[in-house]
Structures are given as C-alpha cells and as structure tokens.
Design an enzyme around this catalytic site. Structure first.
Site, PDB file in Angstrom:
ATOM      1  N   ASN A  13       0.848  -1.192   0.000  1.00  0.00           N
ATOM      2  CA  ASN A  13       0.000   0.000   0.000  1.00  0.00           C
ATOM      3  C   ASN A  13       0.885   1.244   0.000  1.00  0.00           C
ATOM      4  O   ASN A  13       2.112   1.145  -0.043  1.00  0.00           O
ATOM      5  CB  ASN A  13      -0.963  -0.008   1.190  1.00  0.00           C
ATOM      6  CG  ASN A  13      -0.235  -0.092   2.519  1.00  0.00           C
ATOM      7  OD1 ASN A  13       0.506   0.809   2.884  1.00  0.00           O
ATOM      8  ND2 ASN A  13      -0.439  -1.193   3.237  1.00  0.00           N
TER       9      ASN A  13
ATOM     10  N   ASP B 155      -4.515  -6.372   4.947  1.00  0.00           N
ATOM     11  CA  ASP B 155      -5.573  -7.221   5.498  1.00  0.00           C
ATOM     12  C   ASP B 155      -5.535  -8.624   4.897  1.00  0.00           C
ATOM     13  O   ASP B 155      -5.976  -9.592   5.541  1.00  0.00           O
ATOM     14  CB  ASP B 155      -6.941  -6.596   5.225  1.00  0.00           C
ATOM     15  CG  ASP B 155      -7.137  -5.283   5.969  1.00  0.00           C
ATOM     16  OD1 ASP B 155      -6.642  -5.179   7.107  1.00  0.00           O
ATOM     17  OD2 ASP B 155      -7.761  -4.363   5.412  1.00  0.00           O
TER      18      ASP B 155
ATOM     19  N   LYS C 180       8.777 -16.961 -11.091  1.00  0.00           N
ATOM     20  CA  LYS C 180       8.051 -15.808 -11.604  1.00  0.00           C
ATOM     21  C   LYS C 180       6.875 -16.242 -12.470  1.00  0.00           C
ATOM     22  O   LYS C 180       7.020 -17.087 -13.363  1.00  0.00           O
ATOM     23  CB  LYS C 180       9.002 -14.932 -12.420  1.00  0.00           C
ATOM     24  CG  LYS C 180       8.331 -13.735 -13.066  1.00  0.00           C
ATOM     25  CD  LYS C 180       9.297 -12.963 -13.948  1.00  0.00           C
ATOM     26  CE  LYS C 180       8.582 -11.860 -14.700  1.00  0.00           C
ATOM     27  NZ  LYS C 180       9.477 -11.144 -15.628  1.00  0.00           N
TER      28      LYS C 180
ATOM     29  N   PHE D  30      -4.721   3.215  14.760  1.00  0.00           N
ATOM     30  CA  PHE D  30      -4.902   4.213  13.714  1.00  0.00           C
ATOM     31  C   PHE D  30      -6.023   3.775  12.781  1.00  0.00           C
ATOM     32  O   PHE D  30      -6.213   2.576  12.538  1.00  0.00           O
ATOM     33  CB  PHE D  30      -3.614   4.408  12.912  1.00  0.00           C
ATOM     34  CG  PHE D  30      -2.682   5.437  13.494  1.00  0.00           C
ATOM     35  CD1 PHE D  30      -2.485   6.655  12.865  1.00  0.00           C
ATOM     36  CD2 PHE D  30      -2.012   5.185  14.677  1.00  0.00           C
ATOM     37  CE1 PHE D  30      -1.643   7.610  13.409  1.00  0.00           C
ATOM     38  CE2 PHE D  30      -1.166   6.129  15.227  1.00  0.00           C
ATOM     39  CZ  PHE D  30      -0.970   7.344  14.594  1.00  0.00           C
TER      40      PHE D  30
ATOM     41  N   LYS E  68     -13.869   0.959  15.327  1.00  0.00           N
ATOM     42  CA  LYS E  68     -12.574   0.303  15.474  1.00  0.00           C
ATOM     43  C   LYS E  68     -12.109   0.331  16.922  1.00  0.00           C
ATOM     44  O   LYS E  68     -11.537  -0.635  17.426  1.00  0.00           O
ATOM     45  CB  LYS E  68     -11.546   0.996  14.566  1.00  0.00           C
ATOM     46  CG  LYS E  68     -10.244   0.243  14.407  1.00  0.00           C
ATOM     47  CD  LYS E  68      -9.399   0.871  13.292  1.00  0.00           C
ATOM     48  CE  LYS E  68      -8.200  -0.011  12.970  1.00  0.00           C
ATOM     49  NZ  LYS E  68      -7.410   0.535  11.845  1.00  0.00           N
TER      50      LYS E  68
ATOM     51  N   LYS F 116     -11.395  -3.311  18.582  1.00  0.00           N
ATOM     52  CA  LYS F 116     -10.003  -3.675  18.885  1.00  0.00           C
ATOM     53  C   LYS F 116      -9.683  -3.576  20.387  1.00  0.00           C
ATOM     54  O   LYS F 116      -8.556  -3.857  20.786  1.00  0.00           O
ATOM     55  CB  LYS F 116      -9.029  -2.753  18.134  1.00  0.00           C
ATOM     56  CG  LYS F 116      -9.334  -2.547  16.659  1.00  0.00           C
ATOM     57  CD  LYS F 116      -9.079  -3.765  15.836  1.00  0.00           C
ATOM     58  CE  LYS F 116      -9.276  -3.432  14.349  1.00  0.00           C
ATOM     59  NZ  LYS F 116      -9.091  -4.580  13.461  1.00  0.00           N
TER      60      LYS F 116
END
Length: 400
Positions: free
Chosen positions: A208, A277, A287, A322, A336, A340
């Site tokens: 990301n 995730d 490859k 976060f 969240k 959590k």
C-alpha cells in the site's frame, strides 16, 4: 524560551541573512543567544550585525579567548541547551560527520552534549549529491536532528530543494526542542510503522502507499520524551530515529510475530503501520509468466494484529490504534476503538492531499472511550506525534 541558552552557528552561505531574523526572534522570546561564525560566514553578514542583536560577543577565531577564565568553545558547549547550525553548508555538514574540528564552530559542536539542529542550505544539486546525503545520514545516526530544506528558487538561479527554512519555521522547531518534556521516563513503548509487503512470486508483491512517516515521528517523539522505544517497521527508506530499537519486517505475518513476541514487556503499544488485510493464498516459487485471459489470485485474511493486542493486553497497558479512512471518519474510528479494545484511535482522511500518505503533515481526530473527541488542525507529523504522546501520558495518569 526564557533562560534557555542557544548557541547559533552560522556557516558561509547566502542564507545567513535569515539567521539574523532567527536570532532576533530567539532574543525576543527570552533566550540567551550566542553566535559562532565561520570565516566564510563573515563574507555574507558582518559579526557586528549579530552582536547588535544578541548582545553577546560573536566568536569567529578559535584562538581568540575574550575571557581568560574559560576556554570559549568548551564553555559554550557546556552551557548550551541547544545548538543550531543555520545555514549548514555542505562543508560544515561534511566536517562534523567525519569528526573534523578545525575551527570554532566544529570544535564546539563536537564538544557539546546538548541537542544539535542542522538546517542545510545549498544548491539543489549539491544537496542531492551522494556524499552530502551520506554525511546527513551519518549525522542522523549520531543523534543530530536535520531540518529538511525548503523547495523554491535558489540564489544561484536553480529551482529545487535547498532553501533554508524561514526564520519562523526554524523558531518553531527550536521552541519544540528546548521545551520538550521527559514525561515517558521508564516507559516501554512499541510502535509499528510503514507498509507490509505480501509476496506473490519472487519479483512481485502486494503493498500500500504508506511511507511510515507518522509511525517514525511517533517513535522519535517518544524517545525524545524518555521512553524506551521499539520500532517494528515494514519496508521504507526513512532514517531510524536516534535511540530507538529497530526491528525490520516485510510481511504482515512477520510483523504479527514481532509484535506478539515483544508484547508482554510493553507499557504502550501504538499501531501506526498500514498492515495488509489479505495475502495471496499461494506464493509461487518461480516468476509468473504472462498468459492469455484473466489472472486470478486468491487471497486469505492476515491476522488482525491490533485485535490480538487488544484481546491479550494486560491491565494498565495502553493500546493506540490508527484508522486511515476516506469516508465516515469518526464513525469508523469509533467502531474500530470498540472492536479492537483500544484506548485511543487516531483517525485521518487519507484522501486529503495534505493529510494522507507520503506527506509531512497530518490532520487527525482523536477518539477515546470515555473522553470527548478531539480534532486537531493541520500540523506537522512530528507535532501530531507529540500530541499523541500527550494523550498517552494523560491516559497512563488516569489509570494510576
């Protein structure tokens, strides 16, 4: 700033004129300012200019000892609460990085135990030169702080990165450095940062846009305020903050193992990493070659590190999570927080150009269990980091 002793080093660059305004601001704020100039610096600004502002002798020659009762460079090194080198030329950066002390300024820098801030200013091509960048990395490894130059039109006519930050920007950083609290002494704090890489084959991976800047800023702020900091980081190219224990990882599974292994001895856990995730169900040994039609890759869930920490944390441990969102920021952050079992969630809208990934600023919302939500204005990520530390200190005090 009142009562703080700040030694300002001025090296030979055209940006030295800005340092005059900086010294004026420091004096007006109540600081005791001493100026050391290199022989090259006096070609740009006269010593009398600085002396008129700071009301202290300006020292240039290492062999000139105005007070026979003391050795000037040692006396200044000892009394300084902070040293600032602005502008810091490629020459002065190279000297200090290699332990060369051949004038008043370099000798004082090497003799002081006070924090030192370097503010580089030079031609854009000089700044990008590998030798200069290597020397800057060395200074960071030594524990010196580097304030990145601004971008814009340079005195030489080039356009790019190399401008000395404005006096107001320098003043703000100096103010933070001299007023920093040591309110995390004896606290063990773990920070995760950066992006994870989930391999597909030997040459491809899924990741990301996180650069780790926010997590690294938290590690730096916590270490500055006295914590014993462990930084578990995914792939990035940021310098490790001084005094921080660094644990590099690649994948989400590696980060999970690293966190769980160290969880029992931590007082505070800050989950700032952007952990994938999902990961590919199958990782190919060779490859993958191009083929006709659609390529389908099946993904499986990665462990939810924050969820596991929240489930296992002992009484007294603080968990800060976060939430990087693009819509319904506060709603998703509160969900969240509860899911959590976190004590605090730092939420931001990563779709904003000035508060998302790969920038030096952030605009965040603090969501708590039993306290009102706090919205912060646009701040540097280091300022946000200190604001997060402030809340951690408050939460720990409430628990006690």
């Amino acid at each position: 700033m009142v009562g703080k002793v700040i030694v300002v080093g001025v090296s030979g660059g055209i940006a030295a004129f800005k340092t005059v305004s900086l010294c004026s601001a420091l004096v007006k704020a109540g600081a005791e300012v001493h100026v050391i100039m290199t022989e090259s610096a006096v070609k740009f600004v006269t010593p009398l200019t600085f002396q008129s502002i700071v009301k202290n002798p300006v020292i240039i020659d290492i062999f000139s000892e105005p007070n026979p009762a003391e050795i000037s460079h040692i006396a200044l090194a000892d009394k300084a609460d902070l040293m600032v080198i602005a502008p810091a030329t490629a020459n002065i950066i190279g000297k200090v990085a290699n332990g060369i002390a051949d004038d008043m300024l370099t000798t004082t820098v090497l003799a002081t135990k006070a924090p030192v801030l370097f503010a580089p200013a030079m031609n854009v091509n000089m700044y990008a030169n590998p030798a200069v960048q290597r020397n800057l990395r060395t200074l960071r490894e030594f524990g010196y702080r580097i304030m990145e130059p601004n971008e814009g039109l340079l005195a030489c006519g080039w356009q790019g990165k190399g401008r000395l930050p404005e006096p107001e920007e320098l003043f703000e950083v100096i103010s933070q450095m001299v007023q920093v609290k040591r309110d995390l002494e004896g606290v063990s704090l773990l920070v995760t940062a950066g992006a994870t890489r989930e391999p597909i084959d030997p040459v491809r991976y899924m990741t990301n846009r996180s650069t780790g800047k926010m997590g690294y800023a938290i590690a730096e702020a916590a270490a500055t305020r006295g914590a014993s900091v462990t930084l578990i980081s995914g792939t990035n190219r940021l310098p490790v903050p001084p005094g921080v224990t660094f644990v590099p990882v690649q994948s989400a599974l590696e980060m999970y193992e690293a966190v769980m292994e160290r969880l029992p001895e931590q007082d505070v856990i800050v989950k700032a990493a952007a952990v994938a995730d999902y990961r590919p169900k199958e990782v190919y040994d060779q490859k993958l070659k191009k083929r006709d039609g659609i390529l389908t890759v099946e993904f499986v869930r990665n462990p939810d590190i924050a969820f596991e920490v929240g489930k296992r944390k002992r009484p007294g441990q603080i968990l800060v999570g976060f939430a990087a969102e693009t819509e319904h920021i506060e709603e998703y952050a509160r969900n969240k927080l509860l899911k959590k079992n976190a004590d605090m969630i730092v939420a931001n809208d990563v779709s904003q150009a000035d508060a998302g990934f790969a920038v030096d600023t952030n605009r965040v919302i603090f969501v708590f269990r039993d306290s009102p939500t706090k919205r912060l204005p646009l701040l540097s990520k280091l300022e946000v980091a200190h604001a997060i530390i402030d809340e951690i200190v408050r939460l720990r005090a409430e628990r006690k």
